[in-house]
Design an enzyme around this catalytic site. Structure first.
Site, mmCIF file in Angstrom:
data_model
loop_
_atom_site.group_PDB
_atom_site.id
_atom_site.type_symbol
_atom_site.label_atom_id
_atom_site.label_comp_id
_atom_site.label_asym_id
_atom_site.label_seq_id
_atom_site.Cartn_x
_atom_site.Cartn_y
_atom_site.Cartn_z
ATOM 1 N N SER A 178 9.502 -113.106 -5.985
ATOM 2 C CA SER A 178 9.683 -113.491 -4.589
ATOM 3 C C SER A 178 10.237 -112.366 -3.731
ATOM 4 C CB SER A 178 10.636 -114.689 -4.509
ATOM 5 O OG SER A 178 11.924 -114.350 -5.010
ATOM 6 N N CYS A 179 10.836 -111.330 -4.333
ATOM 7 C CA CYS A 179 11.554 -110.320 -3.556
ATOM 8 C C CYS A 179 10.763 -109.034 -3.342
ATOM 9 C CB CYS A 179 12.893 -110.011 -4.219
ATOM 10 S SG CYS A 179 14.067 -111.376 -4.155
ATOM 11 N N PHE A 180 10.422 -108.338 -4.417
ATOM 12 C CA PHE A 180 9.789 -107.042 -4.250
ATOM 13 C C PHE A 180 8.530 -107.110 -3.382
ATOM 14 C CE2 PHE A 180 11.470 -104.488 -8.173
ATOM 15 C CZ PHE A 180 12.762 -104.710 -7.738
ATOM 16 N N ASP B 215 9.523 -108.136 0.325
ATOM 17 C CA ASP B 215 10.386 -107.183 1.006
ATOM 18 C C ASP B 215 9.666 -105.874 1.292
ATOM 19 O OD1 ASP B 215 12.272 -109.127 0.820
ATOM 20 O OD2 ASP B 215 13.542 -108.109 -0.630
#
Length: 444
Positions: A276-278, A281
């Protein structure tokens, strides 16, 4: 301290349970009644190591959930832990953040300052925890709060940015034993309140406190993840090059990691990064940079290399197996071990490529199968995709197998039931190549 947290997703639930574990009085404000009931029943609404035990320990005492925003008035600090969905161009959809800030602002209308342990009266502190681009906290959240509450930032409401650095599978440990706590505050009082809140954590010798202005705090999270994603993609690029030379990338990178300027962490080449992040983002940072008139060519290459790894894995398998009408076991569905999160999982890209090339896929994961069925119903209804109950079942009669997630359970595989003992490994699990007719690593 008395803390309210708006949002009970992955971040909000973890932060709430951990702050309760530190002894704070915590209330989760969540619009989903099912999640509220789950937390109040002492159960975790998400799969995360160490979370269920903490919710069970604190629910009904110093941790509870509610759908009523008015309860924030009885707290000193409110964290906004709201989703920031990604648009097709990579930019962030701030609608949930604006809606949450509007509801919070209305709830705080007319609230008087509170005294804490005899100190001077404090403004209500609103802390943005969600990952947002620089300027969002002060230029979007702040004005919404002022408009809806009728209270000025700095005169009744304080504002701060406190990014999270929580990894799936280790989020509880990451919160309680972090490398750093980043605080971007609009006032000394706001920074002091967060130092007090995090005091038990900041007492650790291994935890650094970083105090900055708000925009720097917002950008630190993006820079952090962009750097790590870039490191993984560079490691994978070097792994791909090593493969072409017939060299073992793991031996090469282990030596490189001994350089203290580089370090040994994130040096395992393989199938690539997801979650969900890399992806979100890096995409948001690229889109934001372009809005500012800057072309982030290096980050574009980072994403391109990452996106090519699943194709390379399938192509390696195709060197040994004619994929049309072949039965292929896919081992692992979550984007990494220790979590059921399948967002941007490289395994799903592998499955899509195998389907497009005519293979029948038999997939297994210890915890993520239901998430795949829920969020990708097209796979659940595709006759060319099956879900197995065990690794043995996935490998039974398979013409080949690929390893997409390095779950520990895959370190003890039995290959006797395979029609052809061919394995292409994208994660370097523990396996005896002598048990197989073909064992090939993605980057070794």
């Amino acid at each position: 301290m008395h803390v309210s947290i708006v949002g009970s997703g992955y971040v909000g639930t973890t932060v709430a349970a951990c702050l309760a574990d530190l002894g704070h009085e915590v209330v989760n404000v969540e619009i989903d009644e099912d999640i509220v009931e789950t937390i109040n029943a002492g159960e975790a609404p998400i799969h995360e190591s160490g979370l269920a035990e903490r919710i069970a320990d604190h629910a009904g005492t110093n941790l509870r959930a509610t759908t009523d925003y008015a309860e924030v008035r009885e707290t000193d600090v409110t964290f906004l832990c709201l989703p920031t969905p990604q648009a097709d161009d990579g930019s962030l959809d701030l609608a949930p953040m604006r809606a949450g800030a509007e509801s919070l602002g209305r709830a705080l209308e007319g609230k008087t300052k509170t005294k804490v342990d005899g100190d001077d009266a404090r403004d209500h502190l609103v802390v943005v925890k969600s990952t947002v681009l620089p300027g969002t906290t002060e230029d979007v959240v702040g004005p919404v709060l002022e408009r809806e509450s009728g209270t000025a930032i700095g005169d009744g409401i304080d504002l701060a940015m406190n990014p999270e650095f929580l990894r799936m599978g280790t989020a509880v440990r990451d919160f309680l034993e972090p490398d750093k706590v980043v605080v971007g505050a609009t006032s000394d009082a706001a920074a002091a309140a967060l130092r007090e809140l995090y005091a038990p954590i900041l007492e650790r010798e291994d935890t650094d406190l970083v105090e900055t202005d708000v925009r720097e705090a917002e950008l630190i999270k993006y820079a952090n993840n962009a750097f790590l994603a870039s490191k993984v993609s560079l490691v994978n690029e070097l792994g791909n090059i090593a493969k072409e030379y017939g060299a073992d990338a793991y031996d090469v990178l282990a030596a490189v990691g001994l350089d203290d300027r580089i370090s040994e962490r994130f040096m395992r080449s393989g199938l690539g990064w997801g979650g969900s992040c890399f992806p979100k983002d890096v995409a948001a940072l690229r889109a934001g940079a372009r809005e500012q008139g800057y072309d982030p060519d290096l980050l574009d290459a980072v994403v391109s290399i990452n996106d090519e790894q699943p194709q390379r894995l399938v192509s390696l398998l195709e060197d040994h197996v004619s994929l049309a009408d072949a039965r292929v076991a896919v081992l692992g569905l979550s984007f990494k071990p220790g979590t059921d999160d399948i967002r941007k999982s490289r395994a799903l890209d592998v499955i899509e490529t195998l389907r497009n090339r005519g293979a029948t896929v038999v997939a297994y994961d210890p915890v993520a199968i239901e998430n795949v069925r829920t969020h990708h119903p097209e796979l659940d209804t595709d006759p060319a995709v099956e879900f197995a109950d065990s690794p043995r079942d996935a490998l039974a009669d398979a013409d080949g197998a690929v390893v997409a997630t390095d779950w520990p359970v895959f370190d003890d595989l039995e290959f006797d039931g395979m029609a052809r003992k061919i394995v292409v490994d994208g994660r370097r699990i523990e396996v005896d190549p002598g048990e197989l007719a073909v064992y090939e690593g993605l980057t070794w």
